[in-house]
Design an enzyme around this catalytic site. Structure first.
Site, PDB file in Angstrom:
ATOM      1  CG  HIS A   1      59.563  82.544  32.219  1.00  0.00           C
ATOM      2  ND1 HIS A   1      59.532  81.767  33.568  1.00  0.00           N
ATOM      3  CD2 HIS A   1      59.255  81.539  31.382  1.00  0.00           C
ATOM      4  CE1 HIS A   1      58.886  80.467  33.267  1.00  0.00           C
ATOM      5  NE2 HIS A   1      58.805  80.490  32.055  1.00  0.00           N
TER       6      HIS A   1
ATOM      7  CG  ASP B   1      60.494  77.983  29.364  1.00  0.00           C
ATOM      8  OD1 ASP B   1      60.567  77.463  30.755  1.00  0.00           O
ATOM      9  OD2 ASP B   1      59.303  78.607  29.166  1.00  0.00           O
TER      10      ASP B   1
ATOM     11  CG  ASP C   1      57.591  82.238  27.857  1.00  0.00           C
ATOM     12  OD1 ASP C   1      58.239  81.268  28.543  1.00  0.00           O
ATOM     13  OD2 ASP C   1      56.312  81.894  27.792  1.00  0.00           O
TER      14      ASP C   1
ATOM     15  CD  GLU D   1      56.243  78.290  33.706  1.00  0.00           C
ATOM     16  OE1 GLU D   1      55.972  79.147  32.958  1.00  0.00           O
ATOM     17  OE2 GLU D   1      57.452  77.526  33.052  1.00  0.00           O
TER      18      GLU D   1
ATOM     19  CG  HIS E   1      52.571  75.632  34.010  1.00  0.00           C
ATOM     20  ND1 HIS E   1      52.376  74.866  32.868  1.00  0.00           N
ATOM     21  CD2 HIS E   1      53.271  76.763  33.537  1.00  0.00           C
ATOM     22  CE1 HIS E   1      52.861  75.235  32.015  1.00  0.00           C
ATOM     23  NE2 HIS E   1      53.438  76.384  32.113  1.00  0.00           N
TER      24      HIS E   1
ATOM     25  CG  HIS F   1      56.555  84.175  31.895  1.00  0.00           C
ATOM     26  ND1 HIS F   1      56.481  83.933  33.221  1.00  0.00           N
ATOM     27  CD2 HIS F   1      55.938  83.270  30.990  1.00  0.00           C
ATOM     28  CE1 HIS F   1      56.003  82.481  33.271  1.00  0.00           C
ATOM     29  NE2 HIS F   1      55.703  81.965  31.967  1.00  0.00           N
TER      30      HIS F   1
ATOM     31  CG  HIS G   1      51.508  80.560  34.209  1.00  0.00           C
ATOM     32  ND1 HIS G   1      50.844  79.934  33.109  1.00  0.00           N
ATOM     33  CD2 HIS G   1      52.808  80.444  33.892  1.00  0.00           C
ATOM     34  CE1 HIS G   1      51.864  79.633  32.257  1.00  0.00           C
ATOM     35  NE2 HIS G   1      52.961  79.784  32.554  1.00  0.00           N
TER      36      HIS G   1
END
Length: 367
Positions: A30, A32, A302, A131, A158, A220, A199
């Site tokens: 993961h 971003d 992450d 995600e 999420h 993650h 999540h």
């Protein structure tokens, strides 16, 4: 410091890490960077070689020995409906443009074979992970389109619940999954898309594990037993990964690693932040190994998804440092290789056949 075996010298640890990275470079669950580039660069893919203020750039990926990256094609769940779908498509487009702009660095990947080809050619396999199911606008058709575009996993929620699954950080509404949520998991299985349980609430984790016929991932997350944060994974779930074949990809987010840091970050943030280090990450990795087993752990940093990271793991160049910490605790090259990438590569391989030919079976959900 905890230990799985007798500690070794720094020189011996470095040799073990090099041996491990010859067996398997890093495949991270993961990152971003796409969202960060939406926020700060208007989706530009120019000038990404080095020297950026982000946690990620090409030079640091190379230093970190990353050979495979699941890029998160994420949109904030404040976006809803068609806006969320559009934002997700823009994220996918950014990853495609990234690979097109830097063909000597990145290769779009959909399968285990693609990851292995990228590694053989000195490239970074670029996979996609969506995600939060809010990005679907509750449309199975959108899910199938994302699969056709190469998205290999879906995180079921999420920050907030969806209409069919409970998030870890929202008030429970569904006791895990609704009947429609169960059908979404089955549709993900049919498509060969990985069910990502980061999540989601523990009830959702168990409901998904009760339903799925394929290995799951946590792209993650870390361990509740070391810090009872809602984003972490309880031991009763970790114990189920052996039978399921799935992988917990330990994350580096300080709030999930340290109760002291979480209290500081969620409070007035007065005074210096409590120290969180590579050792804290290694403690979560070792706990996950003890409970789930060596075949069921991986890494999901992450990066570019939060503001701060542990000392020594401030960017994507930090993976060898974490492997060194574990080598100093007695991990072998083979064990480090399993953690670094082999375990998640196995999970991808086990779901490749369905992902390559999802039209060979009838959809579970049509609308």
């Amino acid at each position: 410091m905890t230990s799985t075996a007798a500690s070794i010298s720094a020189a011996s640890a470095a040799a073990v890490v090099e041996a491990a990275l010859k067996l398997s470079s890093v495949i991270d669950g993961h990152n971003d960077w796409a969202w960060e580039c939406r926020d700060t660069r208007d989706y530009s893919v120019e000038g990404l070689e080095a020297g950026l203020s982000t946690d990620t750039d090409i030079a640091r990926l190379r230093t970190g020995r990353v050979v495979g990256q699941f890029w998160s094609v994420y949109v904030n769940d404040k976006l809803a409906g068609a806006e969320a779908v559009q934002g997700t498509l823009e994220q996918i487009d950014w990853v495609h443009r990234l690979a097109g702009r830097y063909p000597d660095t990145f290769m779009l990947a959909r399968s285990a074979a693609d990851i292995e080809e990228a590694r053989a050619n000195g490239l970074i396999a670029s996979l996609l992970g969506a995600e939060g199911a809010h990005c679907l606008n509750d449309s199975p058709a959108v899910l199938r389109v994302l699969a056709r575009l190469g998205v290999r996993y879906l995180t079921l929620t999420h920050v907030h619940n969806t209409s069919w699954a409970d998030s870890a950080t929202d008030a429970a509404e569904h006791d895990g999954l609704t009947a429609r949520g169960v059908d979404y998991v089955r549709e993900l299985n049919r498509l060969g898309m990985l069910v990502d349980l980061s999540h989601v609430s523990p009830a959702t984790m168990h409901a998904a594990l009760d339903t799925t016929d394929s290995p799951v991932i946590f792209s993650h997350s870390s361990c509740s037993a070391l810090h009872d944060h809602p984003r972490n994974v309880p031991d009763d779930v970790l114990r189920r990964l052996a039978a399921n074949g799935g992988v917990l990809m330990v994350t580096f987010v300080p709030q999930f690693l340290s109760a002291d840091y979480a209290a500081w970050a969620e409070g007035a943030m007065t005074g210096p932040a409590p120290r969180v280090t590579i050792s804290d990450v290694a403690n979560h990795v070792e706990h996950a190994r003890r409970v789930a087993g060596i075949r069921h752990i991986g890494l999901g940093g992450d990066f570019d998804g939060t503001e701060e990271f542990p000392i020594g793991l401030e960017g994507v160049d930090g993976y060898p440092g974490l492997l060194t910490e574990l080598a100093l605790r007695g991990w072998t090259a083979e064990e480090l290789a399993a953690l670094a990438g082999q375990n998640v590569l196995r999970v991808v391989r086990e779901t490749d056949a369905r992902f390559a030919a999802p039209t060979s079976s009838t959809p579970i959900l049509v609308r």
